[in-house]
Design a protein around this motif. Structure first.
Motif, mmCIF file in Angstrom:
data_model
loop_
_atom_site.group_PDB
_atom_site.id
_atom_site.type_symbol
_atom_site.label_atom_id
_atom_site.label_comp_id
_atom_site.label_asym_id
_atom_site.label_seq_id
_atom_site.Cartn_x
_atom_site.Cartn_y
_atom_site.Cartn_z
ATOM 1 N N ILE A 133 -19.944 7.498 -58.758
ATOM 2 C CA ILE A 133 -19.049 6.643 -59.545
ATOM 3 C C ILE A 133 -17.848 7.435 -60.033
ATOM 4 O O ILE A 133 -16.725 6.932 -60.083
ATOM 5 C CB ILE A 133 -19.802 6.016 -60.734
ATOM 6 N N SER A 134 -18.054 8.708 -60.354
ATOM 7 C CA SER A 134 -16.931 9.528 -60.825
ATOM 8 C C SER A 134 -15.897 9.714 -59.721
ATOM 9 O O SER A 134 -14.698 9.779 -59.987
ATOM 10 C CB SER A 134 -17.418 10.885 -61.334
ATOM 11 N N TYR A 135 -16.356 9.805 -58.461
ATOM 12 C CA TYR A 135 -15.417 9.903 -57.337
ATOM 13 C C TYR A 135 -14.578 8.633 -57.207
ATOM 14 O O TYR A 135 -13.422 8.673 -56.790
ATOM 15 C CB TYR A 135 -16.170 10.148 -56.026
ATOM 16 N N ILE A 142 -5.821 7.944 -62.211
ATOM 17 C CA ILE A 142 -4.585 8.637 -61.870
ATOM 18 C C ILE A 142 -3.408 7.684 -61.761
ATOM 19 O O ILE A 142 -2.306 7.954 -62.256
ATOM 20 C CB ILE A 142 -4.752 9.411 -60.544
ATOM 21 N N ALA A 143 -3.640 6.541 -61.103
ATOM 22 C CA ALA A 143 -2.547 5.636 -60.740
ATOM 23 C C ALA A 143 -1.656 5.227 -61.914
ATOM 24 O O ALA A 143 -0.428 5.357 -61.832
ATOM 25 C CB ALA A 143 -3.103 4.410 -60.024
ATOM 26 N N PRO A 144 -2.206 4.711 -63.033
ATOM 27 C CA PRO A 144 -1.315 4.305 -64.127
ATOM 28 C C PRO A 144 -0.538 5.456 -64.742
ATOM 29 O O PRO A 144 0.555 5.249 -65.275
ATOM 30 C CB PRO A 144 -2.285 3.688 -65.162
ATOM 31 N N ALA A 145 -1.109 6.666 -64.661
ATOM 32 C CA ALA A 145 -0.444 7.819 -65.275
ATOM 33 C C ALA A 145 0.710 8.343 -64.422
ATOM 34 O O ALA A 145 1.735 8.775 -64.952
ATOM 35 C CB ALA A 145 -1.463 8.939 -65.518
ATOM 36 N N GLY A 309 -4.685 15.540 -67.798
ATOM 37 C CA GLY A 309 -5.913 15.522 -68.590
ATOM 38 C C GLY A 309 -7.060 14.860 -67.851
ATOM 39 O O GLY A 309 -8.209 15.328 -67.909
ATOM 40 N N ASN A 310 -6.744 13.755 -67.154
ATOM 41 C CA ASN A 310 -7.771 13.072 -66.361
ATOM 42 C C ASN A 310 -8.420 14.018 -65.362
ATOM 43 O O ASN A 310 -9.645 14.072 -65.216
ATOM 44 C CB ASN A 310 -7.152 11.894 -65.590
ATOM 45 N N ILE A 311 -7.594 14.766 -64.652
ATOM 46 C CA ILE A 311 -8.085 15.655 -63.601
ATOM 47 C C ILE A 311 -8.754 16.902 -64.181
ATOM 48 O O ILE A 311 -9.762 17.385 -63.660
ATOM 49 C CB ILE A 311 -6.928 16.068 -62.672
ATOM 50 N N ALA A 312 -8.196 17.419 -65.273
ATOM 51 C CA ALA A 312 -8.703 18.670 -65.851
ATOM 52 C C ALA A 312 -10.176 18.570 -66.255
ATOM 53 O O ALA A 312 -10.942 19.534 -66.099
ATOM 54 C CB ALA A 312 -7.856 19.062 -67.052
ATOM 55 N N ILE A 313 -10.584 17.410 -66.752
ATOM 56 C CA ILE A 313 -11.964 17.270 -67.248
ATOM 57 C C ILE A 313 -12.939 16.884 -66.149
ATOM 58 O O ILE A 313 -14.153 17.030 -66.305
ATOM 59 C CB ILE A 313 -12.005 16.215 -68.396
ATOM 60 N N ARG A 367 -9.861 9.673 -72.186
ATOM 61 C CA ARG A 367 -9.990 8.447 -71.399
ATOM 62 C C ARG A 367 -10.834 8.678 -70.147
ATOM 63 O O ARG A 367 -11.682 7.867 -69.794
ATOM 64 C CB ARG A 367 -8.596 7.946 -71.004
ATOM 65 N N SER A 368 -10.606 9.787 -69.480
ATOM 66 C CA SER A 368 -11.332 10.093 -68.256
ATOM 67 C C SER A 368 -12.820 10.299 -68.526
ATOM 68 O O SER A 368 -13.680 9.769 -67.813
ATOM 69 C CB SER A 368 -10.743 11.346 -67.603
ATOM 70 N N LEU A 369 -13.120 11.053 -69.564
ATOM 71 C CA LEU A 369 -14.516 11.345 -69.889
ATOM 72 C C LEU A 369 -15.253 10.081 -70.335
ATOM 73 O O LEU A 369 -16.411 9.841 -69.947
ATOM 74 C CB LEU A 369 -14.573 12.411 -70.979
ATOM 75 N N ALA A 370 -14.583 9.247 -71.141
ATOM 76 C CA ALA A 370 -15.214 8.011 -71.612
ATOM 77 C C ALA A 370 -15.528 7.063 -70.459
ATOM 78 O O ALA A 370 -16.628 6.504 -70.365
ATOM 79 C CB ALA A 370 -14.309 7.316 -72.633
#
Length: 458
Positions: A133-135, A142-145, A309-313, A367-370
């Motif tokens: 699911i994380s993949y 990513i897209a909205p950012a 931030g999304n990618i870093a975590i 946001r990514s982690l949540a």
């Protein structure tokens, strides 16, 4: 874990990326589209609204089509239609043709996204679900950012038509790889599956009436008779829809999946998260451009750090969840989102730019982690034969949440700006968006520590 599982999950994630990029990048190019097609601002907004409404209406259709014709067939069909309609949008020479192509894009996007998730869900054992699911989720984050940055580059140095044309190579790659690696799994098909026209009509009525009402309110900056009537239609049709789906023998999708606490919590809290996924990058884009008077490219470059931030975590997200559990992960990430949302609202043009970038990066991390935790937890208790219904219901709520998020911040700013200076209106809108996060914080606090671990270790 089979390598094919990972390849399929990444492929499905790329299809989500394409759809979400298309749905968000158009906002950046609206002024250029308006001038090129010689239309008014109100008409230009229809280019976005019609797409959103089409997606909302046709998402419930995806689950039935997948049962009837198979996941692979419908997904490939959706890729073809989305790619063709992207070409049509990029070549549109008049407003009617543009709207027609955007309607077709919305229809194909409504099929592509939930079926992409369903392909992963129906082929992943519970112990691998969190990772798979994380993949799927990270490309969608990513897209909205990155949309404001890509949109700013393309519209500044080239043409607005390229924002649609970039879907063509992506669509071709998706179709070729998908046709090669996806298996046609007849065990998930039901050629005799009946279509629930009543349920489909009720859900479509509720979704369309809500989105049209919000669009009218944001355009007029106030309630009027039309928007009030549509909101009443939304409320009444939503009540009827829930009762109908719970009591009919063969519903469009079952509501019984809500009996599982992990899924129910993920639907509510996850919907709030998807609301912020659309709202924060959108609000930050117009905030930096209008309040700070930054260029589209500079604005896009800063908003891009939400993606950082999304990618870093991501590399450690699954490890965090496995170490401290779903509840603690969600709680920590929600607090981070709450704090950073309020902090973005306090930014000024004179502040150190490294400080601004850090706040946006931490917002992306939260946001990514949540969302990784919510999505990983949502289906751990759901039996295989109920994943289609769970996925369809989740897709409906996710799509509406993203669209409501953008509409709500637009309405909030429009109304507040009538009584407050522009800068204060933006700050209060961020404050209100932060307040929304309190609801899922309270919800997750009262859950047991063991939520989401029922089948994760099986």
């Amino acid at each position: 874990m089979k390598n094919n599982e990972k390849r399929v999950a990444l492929l499905m994630g790329l299809s989500l990326f394409m759809e979400m990029l298309d749905s968000t990048i158009v906002t950046t190019a609206l002024p250029q589209i308006k001038n090129s097609l010689h239309i008014t601002s109100a008409n230009a907004s229809l280019i976005i609204s019609l797409y959103m409404i089409a997606v909302a209406i046709f998402i419930p259709l995806s689950g039935w089509l997948a049962k009837r014709y198979g996941n692979k067939t419908i997904w490939l069909f959706a890729i073809i239609i989305f790619t063709i309609s992207s070409i049509g949008s990029g070549l549109a020479s008049n407003f009617i043709l543009m709207l027609s192509m955007r309607l077709l894009q919305g229809f194909s996007g409504a099929l592509m996204v939930p079926i992409a998730r369903l392909i992963v869900l129906e082929n992943t054992p519970p112990q691998n679900l969190l990772k798979m699911i994380s993949y799927v989720i990270w490309p969608a984050l990513i897209a909205p950012a990155i949309a404001p940055f890509i949109g700013g580059i393309l519209t500044t140095y080239w043409s607005w038509r390229l924002i649609f044309m970039i879907n063509v190579p992506i669509g071709m790659i998706l179709f070729i790889i998908g046709n090669t690696i996806l298996q046609h799994e007849s065990e998930h098909e039901n050629k005799n599956a009946t279509f629930d026209w009543i349920g489909f009509s009720l859900i479509s009525l509720a979704s369309a009436s809500l989105l049209i009402a919000l669009d009218i309110i944001s355009s007029n900056k106030a309630l009027n008779i039309s928007s009030i009537i549509l909101l009443l239609v939304f409320i009444s049709s939503s009540i009827v829809t829930v009762k109908y789906l719970m009591n009919t023998k063969v519903p469009l999708f079952s509501m019984r999946t809500l009996r599982f606490s992990s899924y129910k919590v993920s639907q509510f809290g996850g919907s709030i998260m998807w609301l912020t996924v659309g709202a924060i990058p959108y609000l930050s884009t117009i905030f930096f451009q209008n309040a700070f008077h930054w260029s589209a490219i500079k604005t896009g470059s800063f908003v891009l750090f939400i993606f950082v931030g999304n990618i870093a975590i991501k590399p450690v997200a699954n490890s965090i969840i496995q170490r401290i559990g779903f509840k603690n992960t969600i709680l920590c990430s929600l607090f981070l989102i709450f704090i950073t949302t309020l902090m973005i609202g306090t930014l000024t043009e004179q502040m150190n730019q490294i400080y601004i970038l850090a706040i946006l990066t931490f917002s992306g991390i939260g946001r990514s982690l949540a969302l990784t935790a919510y999505n990983g937890m949502s289906l751990v208790e759901i039996p295989y034969d109920e994943r289609n219904s769970a996925n369809t219901l989740g897709a409906v709520s996710q799509n509406l949440s993203q669209e409501i998020g953008v509409s709500l911040v637009t309405i909030s700013f429009s109304i507040l700006n009538q009584y407050q200076p522009e800068l204060d209106a933006y700050r209060l809108t961020y404050f209100l968006l932060g307040i929304v996060i309190i609801a899922p914080i309270v919800e997750i606090i009262i859950q047991p520590q063991s939520i989401g671990v029922v089948k994760q270790t099986n």
